[in-house]
Design an enzyme around this catalytic site. Structure first.
Site, PDB file in Angstrom:
ATOM      1  N   SER A 140       0.835  -1.201   0.000  1.00  0.00           N
ATOM      2  CA  SER A 140       0.000   0.000   0.000  1.00  0.00           C
ATOM      3  C   SER A 140       0.877   1.263   0.000  1.00  0.00           C
ATOM      4  O   SER A 140       1.641   1.451  -0.946  1.00  0.00           O
ATOM      5  CB  SER A 140      -0.929  -0.049   1.209  1.00  0.00           C
ATOM      6  OG  SER A 140      -2.010   0.821   1.052  1.00  0.00           O
ATOM      7  N   ASP A 294      -8.572  -5.937  -4.919  1.00  0.00           N
ATOM      8  CA  ASP A 294      -8.325  -4.606  -4.360  1.00  0.00           C
ATOM      9  C   ASP A 294      -9.218  -3.574  -5.046  1.00  0.00           C
ATOM     10  O   ASP A 294      -9.220  -3.465  -6.263  1.00  0.00           O
ATOM     11  CB  ASP A 294      -6.842  -4.254  -4.558  1.00  0.00           C
ATOM     12  CG  ASP A 294      -6.359  -3.127  -3.673  1.00  0.00           C
ATOM     13  OD1 ASP A 294      -7.091  -2.128  -3.536  1.00  0.00           O
ATOM     14  OD2 ASP A 294      -5.253  -3.248  -3.128  1.00  0.00           O
ATOM     15  N   HIS A 323      -8.107  -5.159  -0.393  1.00  0.00           N
ATOM     16  CA  HIS A 323      -6.848  -4.522   0.008  1.00  0.00           C
ATOM     17  C   HIS A 323      -6.392  -5.018   1.377  1.00  0.00           C
ATOM     18  O   HIS A 323      -5.199  -5.150   1.639  1.00  0.00           O
ATOM     19  CB  HIS A 323      -7.037  -3.005   0.028  1.00  0.00           C
ATOM     20  CG  HIS A 323      -5.754  -2.241   0.181  1.00  0.00           C
ATOM     21  ND1 HIS A 323      -4.857  -2.092  -0.844  1.00  0.00           N
ATOM     22  CD2 HIS A 323      -5.200  -1.603   1.247  1.00  0.00           C
ATOM     23  CE1 HIS A 323      -3.813  -1.385  -0.428  1.00  0.00           C
ATOM     24  NE2 HIS A 323      -4.000  -1.079   0.839  1.00  0.00           N
TER      25      HIS A 323
END
Lengths: 357, 357
Positions: A140, A294, A323
């Site tokens: 991320s 995601d 995610h």
């Protein structure tokens, strides 16, 4: 400066602090006595070529990567010296709530991904004398920093594995992050960043968590009722018993500092806005590793960038947790994929360093 | 009761009103002199078997379907009598802002999809004497109502085409809708539903619009910079120039009434919670038509339900605009698909009505 027990050695340690002194920022301004919190696993070898750098994600700390590290794993402390570095503003490194005036609370300056990576570069070079990095890997916002490392220090970074993140943030992701920001700043208790306790922003932090519930997982996660991956027994418990109290423990200004930074992650800043040129500078072998479900760093966005990176491969990770697959709740079915790819990446021979231009 | 010029014949007409008298609701309570606003296209034939019913989506009105209707199209007014019916709470039909005490503003009772469809059934049977419906078709919350029609009146509905919606709302979708609700109710100007003008809730309506910007489109829409589909030239203009003022014109309590209803759309209520049994009752030929890039009514959710419907087919609509593909901004490339499928569906011969049990 206020107390917040969430950001402590007890909760997130062990970690150490590295002082950068007065640290100048890309957006202007200085963080006086700027500190990076970091955790290490394993030992630096004599050649100083067994270093793995792991930058943190939004709201996360060095603690969150412990499930990625272990004997026999890709990130094996018996083999590698793993340095997990907390991003500025995450609550452990210098952040709004733990800084003194003139950079305390709402006066904390704007920090960019590039600032983090320059600070991390100083940590690994000045503190450990490292000139070669075997791998940078992060999820991320950790992926944003991974890209920044590979573009900014191409001769130094031998391998890179950005997981569930992009080199240049998309407009869609910017808009998503803005809803997280607005959920917090719309709370009157936020008081333009001058609350006395994060508890005064509980409503805003709750709404922030509730948006994460929508975007952090994915529709299939809910349809297959995968709450068990997060140790709870219902969707209600997942949101009200896990996500909301999880974010409510955090510092609102810390989340806002990271969110602002996340929105503007963009390695093309290093090449006058030319993304292809920036990514083309990467000398590392790169595995681009999006998560298939995601909702805001979707594989299509990541693949588009991967195709601009000379020595790269796309390795899509399968997860039912969206995610939040990054949290590793799926256990071996997730970490097995990560380890397999990272082991393969680490097994790729590195070419001799090309002298920096 | 307050004035709101957005809900007017000028903006959303022409429409007529049908009075249901005192209308009893599933959740208890009555809407006195409850009215449905509706628009018709074409003429009812002598056999009264050329009826197409089109229920409205969240925040939408009968006006929004005009791009779906026209000579030579599937919904051809030369051939069919098309009745577009505004859902209760949408601002044209009986709604919080246009109702008198004791059901005005925050006192407006909770309305369910089942209430809407019972009300619509009264409109078509009492006003037009219709006993057979050639097709029910609607998008989003219109799809929820379409499913409710097909399950509740199986002998009456010959064909059904739910576009971008589900028969039973998912938990993920519930959580998404909750963020829309919270964006509005967290605005102090909302004042527990007793504002004097929707302008007092401008901040909440803005945040509500901003969440739509994330979930209403899809990542690929932004990557391909498809703003032109909505007549604007940038993402900023799309959000600040279109979406925000669009929702800020609307009545907050109307949006909240619809959102509450949307969250609880569920035909399994007609079969003691057994979704397969409820969908198994459908006698209509059904085309289930999700949009491939839809972030909250994704094709997987729709296909799961389609497989429980006896005489049904899955027809995935391709769009780069996500759920907002429904607005038809893509023009012929979107409407061409819709028309092709609906023409094929309307060409399917209907079996003789089975007498209701």
């Amino acid at each position: 400066m206020i107390e917040n027990a969430f950001y402590s050695q007890e909760k997130h340690g062990p970690y150490k602090l590295f002082s950068l002194g007065n640290f100048e920022l890309e957006e202007g301004g200085i963080i006086p006595d700027c500190k990076l919190a970091y955790a290490t696993h394993g030992k630096l070898n004599e050649k100083k070529d067994n270093v793995i750098i792991v930058p943190t994600w939004f709201s996360g700390t060095s603690k969150d990567y412990e499930s990625y590290i272990g004997k026999g794993r890709a990130l094996d402390p018996d083999e590698y010296f793993i340095i997990v570095i907390n991003q500025i503003g995450n609550g452990l490194s210098s952040s709004p709530h733990n800084s003194l005036p003139p950079v305390s609370m709402q006066s904390f300056p704007k920090v960019r991904i590039g600032d983090d990576v320059r600070a991390q570069h100083r940590l690994v070079t000045e503190l450990f004398g490292v000139q070669e990095v075997a791998l940078v890997v992060g999820g991320s916002m950790g992926a944003q920093q991974t890209y920044e490392w590979a573009v900014r220090y191409p001769e130094m970074v031998k391998r890179a594995a950005p997981i569930a993140g992009t080199a240049k943030n998309t407009i869609h992701d910017f808009l998503f992050t803005q809803t997280l920001i607005d959920a917090i700043t719309s709370d009157p208790g936020w008081n333009l960043g001058e609350y006395r306790s994060n508890a005064e922003v509980a409503d805003g932090l709750k709404r922030h968590a509730d948006i994460w519930a929508v975007m952090g997982f994915c529709p299939e996660f809910f349809n297959q009722e995968k709450w068990g991956l997060f140790g709870v027994e219902s969707a209600e418990e997942l949101v009200e018993g896990f996500l909301e109290p999880f974010f409510q423990m955090m510092d609102p200004n810390a989340l806002l500092a990271m969110a602002w930074k996340w929105q503007r992650g963009d390695v093309s800043r290093l090449a006058d806005g030319n993304l292809a040129e920036a990514l083309g500078r990467i000398q590392a072998k790169v595995f681009v590793m999006p998560i298939d479900t995601d909702m805001f760093f979707p594989p299509t966005d990541c693949e588009r960038e991967q195709q601009m990176i000379p020595n790269s491969e796309l390795k899509v990770i399968h997860s039912l947790a969206g995610h939040f697959g990054l949290f590793g709740g799926e256990g071996p079915s997730y970490h097995g994929q990560i380890d397999e790819h990272l082991k393969a990446l680490l097994a790729v021979p590195v070419s001799e360093s090309i002298v920096e231009q």
